[in-house]
Design an enzyme around this catalytic site. Sequence first.
Site, PDB file in Angstrom:
ATOM      1  N   SER A  38       0.805  -1.229   0.000  1.00  0.00           N
ATOM      2  CA  SER A  38       0.000   0.000   0.000  1.00  0.00           C
ATOM      3  C   SER A  38       0.831   1.269   0.000  1.00  0.00           C
ATOM      4  CB  SER A  38      -0.927   0.012   1.213  1.00  0.00           C
ATOM      5  OG  SER A  38      -0.194  -0.113   2.420  1.00  0.00           O
ATOM      6  N   ASP A 328      -4.143   7.749   8.028  1.00  0.00           N
ATOM      7  CA  ASP A 328      -4.990   6.837   8.791  1.00  0.00           C
ATOM      8  C   ASP A 328      -4.111   6.183   9.855  1.00  0.00           C
ATOM      9  OD1 ASP A 328      -3.620   4.751   7.527  1.00  0.00           O
ATOM     10  OD2 ASP A 328      -5.220   4.315   6.103  1.00  0.00           O
ATOM     11  N   HIS A 331      -1.079   4.376   7.460  1.00  0.00           N
ATOM     12  CA  HIS A 331      -0.426   4.971   6.293  1.00  0.00           C
ATOM     13  C   HIS A 331      -0.056   6.442   6.501  1.00  0.00           C
ATOM     14  CE1 HIS A 331      -3.017   1.660   4.700  1.00  0.00           C
ATOM     15  NE2 HIS A 331      -1.854   1.361   4.143  1.00  0.00           N
TER      16      HIS A 331
END
Length: 354
Positions: A38, A328, A331
């Site tokens: 990610s 978040d 991340h």
Amino acid sequence: MSSQVVQYWPLILMHLLLSSSSGATAGKVPAIIVFGDSTVDPGNNDYIPTVAKGNFPPYGRDFEGGVATGRFTNGRLVTDFMSEALGLGTSVPAYLDGSYTVDQLASGVSFASGGTGLDAMTAKLASVISISQQLEYFKEYKERLKQAKGQAVADEIIAEALYIFSIGTNDFFVNYYVMPLRAAKYTPTEYATYLVGLAEDAVRHAYELGARKVMLSGIPPFGCVPAARTMNRDAPGECNEEYNRVAQSYNAGVRDAVVRLGAELAGARVVYLDVYDVPSAIFADPSEYGFENVARGCCGTGLIETTVLCGMDEAFTCQDADKYVFFDSVHPSQRTYKLLADEIIKTALQEFLV
């Protein structure tokens, strides 16, 4: 020479120098090709059946047009900033996004998938794209490039492109600690050794497919992400130092692997990509870098939300993500990615521009 030309000559000279420098940089690296998780997924997960997605608000709110592209942050990623620095474009497209033509993908493409890892089991846990499948997509991409550009041009792009591997954190954080499937079989040191071997294999596979300029990243101090702080039973809200020690141990193994690969792979340059030191410096003195919140994410409570939970708590998302190290609970924010990219551009990237 007229007085007007004399007056503006310094500006004209500067423009010519910058234009020349930009052209030389772009010529050395005609494309950026990305594998990973990610941290470098620009939206491939949007096109597969998984809950690990970031294609809804508040993700992407600071991206151009305020579009939630599938990047797990409020804006751009490290690889986007690196692409821009190389003069290739302001963002790296997701391979599975059918709106891009192969001509557009010729200067940059990411096969990365949020939630994946070096360990195939990690990808299965989140139903995302394994590293082996990403390499299969790369083979497919090569063929498409050949059909569109011709063999000679395609070969040159593949040989001169910069390849980035940013992967490994999910293997430890999710697969070893949160869902301790591998902990029953390996000690942390044994698992780190196992993963380093998988990372080497991935680079070798890419080399066999034509990669010659490779960046292999370590992992960040994941014990300091908000979710890890929240789950730290011994010291709630504080970094989990055991996790960080594991990250440092793994990174030492990756550095050794980079040396081995450089000696083994004829004609290749393999460089270690440090993603540990910049975050560590920020955690040590966030105000020095202009951050106000280091322990919580911008989204929701900032304690545990990520992916779908981040979307559910959109109303509670912070006003200014630039003040937060994390967007978040896992991340980084766009601003953190930019600081990391700036350091990489000044250091590791220069290895490929000489």
